[in-house]
Every structure is written in C-alpha cells, then in structure tokens.
Design a protein around this motif. Structure first.
Motif: not given
Lengths: 329, 329
Positions: B314, B301, B304-305
């Motif tokens: 997200i 996560t 990805n952010l």
C-alpha cells in the motif's frame, strides 16, 4: 459486543430514542442526538445495516443510472437527488452507462442483485420491451416506459415553443433546430415537435438536423457542427439547440467564421446547468430546466413508490421551464 | 426458486462459468456471457448480493465523500472512480459534505453502518484527531491524515513551481497568489509554498491572499474577488489562482474593468477539468491535474487496501502535473 440497550443506558435515553437516531426518523433534539452518537462511538456500536436490510428486505439504497455523471446537467441532477435522498435516509449508488445499451442492461441487473430498493433511470438506450420483465420500482427522467413506471420531465414541449417564439419575435426568418436523437421515443423530442409546429404557425422557413446523444461531449458537438451544420449555416438566421453545450460550440464556430452573434445569427440553448451559469463570455440565451426540482421530485417519487402500496399516490410530474435571456439573441 | 445449477443447465455451461459471470471475474467470451445472462433472466434468478455480502463480510461498495459532486473537478473524479471501481466489480455510494464538518462526520458513520468496504475521502474539514478512532480502510485525496491511510495527490508543489516560473518567464514582476484555505494541512497548500519560494528565488515581489474552500462556486469566487482582490489588483501583473473557477472569475473581473488580459495582467489557473476544457473564450492557461489517473489510483489503492493484508503493497501516490498554455498568459 455492545447492543442497543447498552447504548441507551450509556446515553441516558430510551431504546426507542437510540433507534430513532439510528434510523434518522422522527424529531430528535440536537443535544440528544449528540449524546446518543457519542455513546455509540464510545462503545464502538455500529448497527449492521446490512443485516437489518436483509431482515426488512430494504437496503435504503437507490440506484441512479446516468449517461455520464461528469456531464454538467447530470452532475447537478445527481447532487440534488443525493441531497434529497439523504434527507429521507436513503443513499445513492451512481452508475455511468456511457449511453451503451449493454452497460445499461448490466447495471439494471447489477443494481437488482445488490437489492437496491429502486432505480432512477436517466440513461435511455434500451428498447421499452427490455423493461417488460422488470418488477421492481423504477422512476425515469424524460422518458415514458410504461404505466407501471412514473416519469419526471421538464415541459419539453413548452420549452421548444418558448425558444422558437423568442427567435421569431427577435426577427428571425429562417430557423434551424439541432435536435437530440429522434429514434428513441424520448420526451425531449417534443422540443423538436414544438419547434416545427411553432414555425409552421408563424409561416417561418425551418429545418431540423438530428444530433446524436451517443456522445454528449463538447468535442463531439464541435466536430458535429463542423461536419453537419457548417455547410448550411449561412442559410439560417436563428438556431434553437437541444442543449447548451451544442449552443456554445455553435457560437464558437460562428464567431470564428466572422458570423456575428446575435446580429447575424441568434442562438438559443437548453438546460441552464452549472456550465451555462458560469459561462459569461457570452452569457447564453437558453431554456432553464429547474434541475433542483427535478432531482427532488425524482427522489421523492421513487421513495414514495418504494414505501407505499397505494398506486394512486404515484404520479408522473412535469416541471415548468422558463426563458433565460442572455447575449446570444 | 431457481438455483445456480438450474441456470448452468439452462445455459449449457458449468456452474463455475455461471459464478464467473455473476462475479465478473476471469475471462468470459461475449457469447457465453450472453447465454448465462439470458438464462438468469429467463429463470428470474438473481443471486442475493446482500446475503453474500453478509457471508463474506464484504459489500463490494465503496463510499466516496466529496465537498460537492457538482463541482467540475469532483464530478469528473467521481466518473473515473466509478469506472475503475466497476471494472473491479465494486459500486460507489456518493456523499456530498458541502464542506460541513458535521455532514462529513455523519457520512463517515453512516457509510460504516452500511458496511461499505472502505471510503475515498475527498472532503477535508475534520481535524486529524477525529480519524483516530477510525479502524476501516480510508484513502484520501490531497491530504495526509496518518500513516495508516494512504493518500493520492497531484504534485502540488511542482504545480505551484511551474505556474510561478511560467509567469516570471512571461515577464511578470509583481505576483499574486490566490490560495485555498491554509488553516487545514492540505497538500494543495504546497502550491502556495512553491509560489512563495519560487518568487523569492527570482527576487520577485509577491503576495498571497487566502481564499476559502467553504464554497467552491463561481458566485462565491466572483464576490470574493470583488471584495478581497479588486482594490489591490492594479499593483500586480500576474496572478496564480488555486483553481480554474477563480481564474475565470478573475479574468471576467479584470476585463470588465478594462484591464487587458494577458497584456496588462497574466492569469494562471489550476485543474483543467471539464469546464476549463470546454471554455474557449478565453482558453485559460492552467496547471493540469490528470484527473483520470487520480480517479483510477484512488480506486485501486482503496481496493488494494481492502483486499490485501500485506501493508507493504500500500503506497501513497503522487501524480504528475503539467502546464497547459492558453490565452491568459
């Protein structure tokens, strides 16, 4: 964008004071620190440490390579390495080698590419030859690589001697030592040497069965005992284990088979890490490695090596061990 | 000094291949990788990642702030965060807040100054207000800070429900829940909500005694039970504990006082971390948080952010929990 002078003006202090707060060096009163930090936050001023690192060619980051950061000994060691490093304004990057030589080697290059200032090496699967080309600061735990790299170790020989003597003084006549892997020249192997010599000195029958460090988990050791130890266990009345997880696995194995501990079989472990300290059913008799001190000395030795040019101040360190008497002897 | 072209020539591969090996991106055969790495080593070529980070304004370093990296839950979480981050070519910096708000706040600034690409926040003592000024990627474990920061949590409500239902179905009539600190709006508090509602739904007498997270050690919890729980323990026949260390401390306290577990008192814990998995005397009944998955999702996560601009990709993530039946119920 705000610069250091703007921050100093806003906080009503000198540029030197701001710089000291930023670098966490020298004494700064709590209130002054707060004023500076508030001014930095209000003005959204964050000095770019990476740019500074390039300039100074220092990153203030230490790499720490361990076999498994989730093993209770290493997780505790990491905590104290981090705490002490942080006091000296260093940060730590953690790498798990999982005892795979390829990973270990990859991490050494990777950390170097990232310009860490040095490495604390607690994972040992590479041959000493492979360190020949390394030309930046490394401190090892429990292994002698070369004169260029200081090491920190507990007094493994003394630990083996105390454990074995304790078993003999408790009345044991036939002793077993479950050792770590003896193929690499680790300082931990001195536990096995001390076991052997102490038994010989007291004319005690003894045997060493070599365990493996390839896998430090409870599951591995339970299986290892089932396969390698179970058959001959009845011929021993005392076992010195190379770590507390083996010792607990052995305790479980013995009691499940109706062998009473400590009446019929006495067990001594090694480490006294957080798992052992929590375990009360039973409390293990074990050799305590002072992990707080080891963590602190690993950090300070490496930082010393990075910051000083005087090789004479760089020493190897041996820390004392002691017997913790529990319910398994 | 050697450059990337020299390395490619020496290894007999293209510059692109060397670049891929260095960046750990795309498929590279084992032999090719070795050829390139050998060539890099022979020519003493180490690309300066810091210079590259400045250029790209990315450091490929993630900060991870935990209360205590030596706590078995967090040490396991760190291991899997590191493993997954490493697969994506990121490194992790570990910080121990020891649950002190000042340290937490200091670490957030410090990590930012060091230009980490983002932070995984597992320590929660700061008020949500204090995150308002934060304008870089943060992912939290078990806490909702704001819509801007995704969170990862286990299904705490479901965990509380499963634990309580299990105690009721095992015949308990008067239940106690030893909760974590309820003053902060942590998602873990939903365990207490589920406990309360499940008891009410089944018309079961119940009480909640609030523990503290300020100190997650076994010693703290043993003392806490002695001081806060011992007096009223006889009025309960089942206890749902907010973590496995409390559960084990409670088991020890009860059995030392002649209360038979599980006959007279049933105990359910929460976590199923490495300590619990090793502990066989007794095996605890507990709620398993899938820590491997939590570590992996926290890493992915955050990465990805950092790497994507598309906010729609997200998400917050809730991972499933399950009952592990042991010997304390």
């Amino acid at each position: 964008m705000a610069n250091i002078k703007d921050v100093a003006k806003r906080a009503g202090v000198s540029v030197t004071t701001v710089s000291r707060v930023m670098n966490n060096r020298g004494y700064i009163g709590k209130e002054t620190r707060k004023k500076v930090e508030d001014a930095m936050a209000e003005m959204n001023y964050f000095p770019n440490q990476i740019a500074r690192a390039l300039q100074k060619s220092q990153s203030y980051i230490l790499g720490v390579i361990v076999p498994d950061s989730n093993h209770p000994f290493f997780s505790e060691l990491i905590k104290y390495i981090e705490m002490y490093a942080n006091e000296q304004n260093y940060k730590i990057l953690i790498c798990n080698s999982l005892d795979e030589p390829e990973k270990e080697s990859h991490y050494i290059s990777m950390l170097r590419e990232n310009r860490v200032d040095g490495i604390i090496m607690c994972s040992h699967t590479l041959d000493i030859e492979e360190y020949k080309a390394v030309n930046f600061p490394i401190v090892t735990f429990d292994r002698i690589i070369s004169e260029r790299f200081p090491y920190v170790a507990s007094d493994n020989y003394r630990g083996g001697e105390i454990a074995t003597t304790h078993l003999i003084e408790s009345g044991c006549k036939r002793l077993l030592h479950i050792s770590g892997p003896l193929k690499l020249d680790l300082l931990a192997n001195r536990r096995a040497d001390a076991f052997k010599l102490t038994c010989m000195r007291h004319h005690i029958e003894h045997e060493i069965i070599e365990g493996s460090n390839d896998n430090l988990t409870f599951e591995y050791f339970s299986e290892f005992i089932e396969n390698e130890i179970s058959g001959s266990l009845s011929s021993f009345d005392g076992v010195f284990c190379s770590n507390d997880i083996v010792a607990y696995a052995l305790y479980l194995h013995a009691t499940e088979r109706g062998i009473q501990v400590p009446e019929q079989l006495k067990i001594v472990g090694y480490d006294y890490h957080s798992f052992t300290r929590m375990l009360q059913t039973p409390r293990l008799t074990t050799i305590k490695q002072p992990v707080i001190r080891i963590g602190k000395v690993l950090s300070s030795t490496l930082i010393n090596l990075i910051e000083t040019d005087d090789e004479d101040t760089i020493n190897n360190t041996i820390v004392d061990v002691s017997l913790v008497k529990g319910q398994t002897t």
